[in-house]
Enzyme design. Sequence first.
Site, PDB file in Angstrom:
ATOM      1  N   SER A 216      25.314  52.284  65.280  1.00 25.88           N
ATOM      2  CA  SER A 216      25.045  51.975  66.686  1.00 25.88           C
ATOM      3  C   SER A 216      26.267  51.338  67.337  1.00 25.88           C
ATOM      4  CB  SER A 216      23.849  51.000  66.726  1.00 25.88           C
ATOM      5  OG  SER A 216      23.654  50.493  68.022  1.00 25.88           O
TER       6      SER A 216
ATOM      7  N   SER B 126      33.312  37.234  68.806  1.00 27.05           N
ATOM      8  CA  SER B 126      33.005  37.330  70.236  1.00 27.05           C
ATOM      9  C   SER B 126      33.662  36.148  70.939  1.00 27.05           C
ATOM     10  CB  SER B 126      31.490  37.257  70.429  1.00 27.05           C
ATOM     11  OG  SER B 126      31.183  36.919  71.767  1.00 27.05           O
TER      12      SER B 126
ATOM     13  N   TYR C 180      23.971  32.096  68.201  1.00 26.81           N
ATOM     14  CA  TYR C 180      24.857  33.273  68.212  1.00 26.81           C
ATOM     15  C   TYR C 180      26.315  32.797  68.257  1.00 26.81           C
ATOM     16  CZ  TYR C 180      27.181  37.604  69.586  1.00 26.81           C
ATOM     17  OH  TYR C 180      28.028  38.699  69.641  1.00 26.81           O
TER      18      TYR C 180
HETATM   19  N1  LIG Z   1      28.343  44.468  72.774  1.00 26.35           N
HETATM   20  C1  LIG Z   1      29.084  43.439  73.144  1.00 26.35           C
HETATM   21  O1  LIG Z   1      29.298  43.191  74.349  1.00 26.35           O
HETATM   22  C2  LIG Z   1      29.686  42.534  72.119  1.00 26.35           C
HETATM   23  C3  LIG Z   1      30.468  41.459  72.567  1.00 26.35           C
HETATM   24  C4  LIG Z   1      31.032  40.605  71.628  1.00 26.35           C
HETATM   25  C5  LIG Z   1      30.825  40.841  70.291  1.00 26.35           C
HETATM   26  N2  LIG Z   1      30.044  41.882  69.869  1.00 26.35           N
HETATM   27  C6  LIG Z   1      29.840  42.062  68.416  1.00 26.35           C
HETATM   28  O2  LIG Z   1      30.023  43.421  68.096  1.00 26.35           O
HETATM   29  C7  LIG Z   1      29.325  43.720  66.882  1.00 26.35           C
HETATM   30  C8  LIG Z   1      28.605  45.053  67.031  1.00 26.35           C
HETATM   31  O3  LIG Z   1      27.573  44.913  67.985  1.00 26.35           O
HETATM   32  P1  LIG Z   1      27.192  46.049  69.041  1.00 26.35           P
HETATM   33  O4  LIG Z   1      27.487  45.498  70.376  1.00 26.35           O
HETATM   34  O5  LIG Z   1      27.733  47.345  68.627  1.00 26.35           O
HETATM   35  O6  LIG Z   1      25.591  46.018  68.895  1.00 26.35           O
HETATM   36  P2  LIG Z   1      24.534  47.090  68.347  1.00 26.35           P
HETATM   37  O7  LIG Z   1      24.672  48.370  69.079  1.00 26.35           O
HETATM   38  O8  LIG Z   1      23.227  46.387  68.395  1.00 26.35           O
HETATM   39  O9  LIG Z   1      24.971  47.305  66.846  1.00 26.35           O
HETATM   40  C9  LIG Z   1      24.753  46.308  65.888  1.00 26.35           C
HETATM   41  C10 LIG Z   1      24.696  46.929  64.511  1.00 26.35           C
HETATM   42  O10 LIG Z   1      24.426  45.893  63.557  1.00 26.35           O
HETATM   43  C11 LIG Z   1      23.371  46.337  62.708  1.00 26.35           C
HETATM   44  N3  LIG Z   1      22.623  45.253  62.106  1.00 26.35           N
HETATM   45  C12 LIG Z   1      21.854  44.305  62.706  1.00 26.35           C
HETATM   46  N4  LIG Z   1      21.249  43.558  61.778  1.00 26.35           N
HETATM   47  C13 LIG Z   1      21.637  44.039  60.555  1.00 26.35           C
HETATM   48  C14 LIG Z   1      21.335  43.713  59.231  1.00 26.35           C
HETATM   49  N5  LIG Z   1      20.450  42.750  58.906  1.00 26.35           N
HETATM   50  N6  LIG Z   1      21.918  44.414  58.236  1.00 26.35           N
HETATM   51  C15 LIG Z   1      22.774  45.418  58.506  1.00 26.35           C
HETATM   52  N7  LIG Z   1      23.078  45.793  59.755  1.00 26.35           N
HETATM   53  C16 LIG Z   1      22.509  45.115  60.769  1.00 26.35           C
HETATM   54  C17 LIG Z   1      22.497  47.170  63.635  1.00 26.35           C
HETATM   55  O11 LIG Z   1      21.610  47.979  62.854  1.00 26.35           O
HETATM   56  P3  LIG Z   1      20.240  48.568  63.506  1.00 26.35           P
HETATM   57  O12 LIG Z   1      20.649  49.626  64.477  1.00 26.35           O
HETATM   58  O13 LIG Z   1      19.510  49.088  62.326  1.00 26.35           O
HETATM   59  O14 LIG Z   1      19.560  47.422  64.174  1.00 26.35           O
HETATM   60  C18 LIG Z   1      23.565  47.959  64.366  1.00 26.35           C
HETATM   61  O15 LIG Z   1      24.011  49.026  63.582  1.00 26.35           O
HETATM   62  C19 LIG Z   1      28.421  42.515  66.612  1.00 26.35           C
HETATM   63  O16 LIG Z   1      28.991  41.742  65.587  1.00 26.35           O
HETATM   64  C20 LIG Z   1      28.442  41.749  67.915  1.00 26.35           C
HETATM   65  O17 LIG Z   1      28.252  40.366  67.721  1.00 26.35           O
HETATM   66  C21 LIG Z   1      29.479  42.741  70.750  1.00 26.35           C
END
Ligand SMILES: NC(=O)c1ccc[n+]([C@@H]2O[C@H](COP(=O)([O-])OP(=O)(O)OC[C@H]3O[C@@H](n4cnc5c(N)ncnc54)[C@H](OP(=O)(O)O)[C@@H]3O)[C@@H](O)[C@H]2O)c1
EC number: 1.1.1.300
Length: 335
Positions: A52, A191, A216
């Site tokens: 994702s 983040s 978080y």
């Molecule tokens: N989006 C932003 O604006 C943003 C900003 C700053 C930092 N980040 C960081 O970027 C990273 C990726 O996030 P994203 O934005 O791409 O969000 P996302 O689309 O929700 O993707 C998160 C991923 O983490 C997986 N995950 C959650 N819990 C898990 C677990 N217990 N074991 C294994 N995998 C798990 C999810 O799996 P499922 O699909 O099965 O739930 C998904 O594949 C995160 O570390 C987040 O803190 C994002």
Amino acid sequence: MALVATVAALLAALGGALWLAARRFVGPSVRHGGGDSGLMHGKTVLITGANSGLGRATAAELLRLGARVIMGCRDRARAEEAAGQLRRELRQAGGSGPGSDAGEAGELVVRELDLASLRSVRAFCQEMLQEEPRLDVLINNAGIFHCPYMKTEDGFEMQFGVNHLGHFLLTNLLLGLLKSSAPSRIVVVSSKLYKYGDINFEDLNSEQSYNKSFCYSRSKLANILFTRELARRLEGTNVTVNVLHPGIVRTNLGRHIHIPLLVKPLFNLVSWAFFKTPVEGAQTSVYLASSPEVEGVSGKYFGDCKEEALLPKAMDESVARKLWDISEVMVGILK
Ligand SMILES: NC(=O)c1ccc[n+]([C@@H]2O[C@H](COP(=O)([O-])OP(=O)(O)OC[C@H]3O[C@@H](n4cnc5c(N)ncnc54)[C@H](OP(=O)(O)O)[C@@H]3O)[C@@H](O)[C@H]2O)c1
């Protein structure tokens, strides 16, 4: 006069809309390794949460650069579906893969990894060590954000447990493989919100009080402290570790945030217009995983593929060491 002002406002609105549309449809201006489709050929990359958002986009980019990408995901069905889509997208883009431009093709492998379960992390690593002869890049990407108070299988507060502790154990168990594959790299996705966190050692499981935002931010501060302490421990091994913030990216991360139905269309419009796409957001991960520019660079914090300064609390060496020691006890790594 009023007519001129109205026409000017309409032109400005039209110009803005065209600019946004161009931004959206033309795609990211920087794409790392764009011209070098074989840059990651022969390299094995593990990405957590690769089904994702940022993880999926990072997998797509590294696959395009020729890497063997292992998707460490908690739900096999979701991961297989994402892998199938990624393979189709690569074929449609005329990229390599079975049948075309053989040799440059990346490869996708799905493996089950639930970071909310130390048992799952251990089983995953055991399988990795048995079946993978090398690991060139580990990308600690998976994350959970703003969830209601929940505990992992081992009783840790969920955001701290998944974002920090699960990855802490994973990295430690894979360090031997990373060292034997050196030069190798570890990339940690944090983040900017780390700025609002603190490591409150007296209540790491938030049993006395729980605040979703604070927890978080604390987990993302822990990602940075972990990176810096690990970089210190890895000096001289040819294994580097760097941490990044991706900016604000349109992904599924906000799944636990309730947006009222009436506000949703406005939110979608704003996020479409102003948030990064996952491909844009993934560029710093791809850069740190693959670019020759950061060969040998370790312990640094990046945003938009450039080094950025950290607040003093993220550079506190005594807090980083204490967090490391406590994390070892929490995940049961025995010395
Ligand atoms: N989006 C932003 O604006 C943003 C900003 C700053 C930092 N980040 C960081 O970027 C990273 C990726 O996030 P994203 O934005 O791409 O969000 P996302 O689309 O929700 O993707 C998160 C991923 O983490 C997986 N995950 C959650 N819990 C898990 C677990 N217990 N074991 C294994 N995998 C798990 C999810 O799996 P499922 O699909 O099965 O739930 C998904 O594949 C995160 O570390 C987040 O803190 C994002």
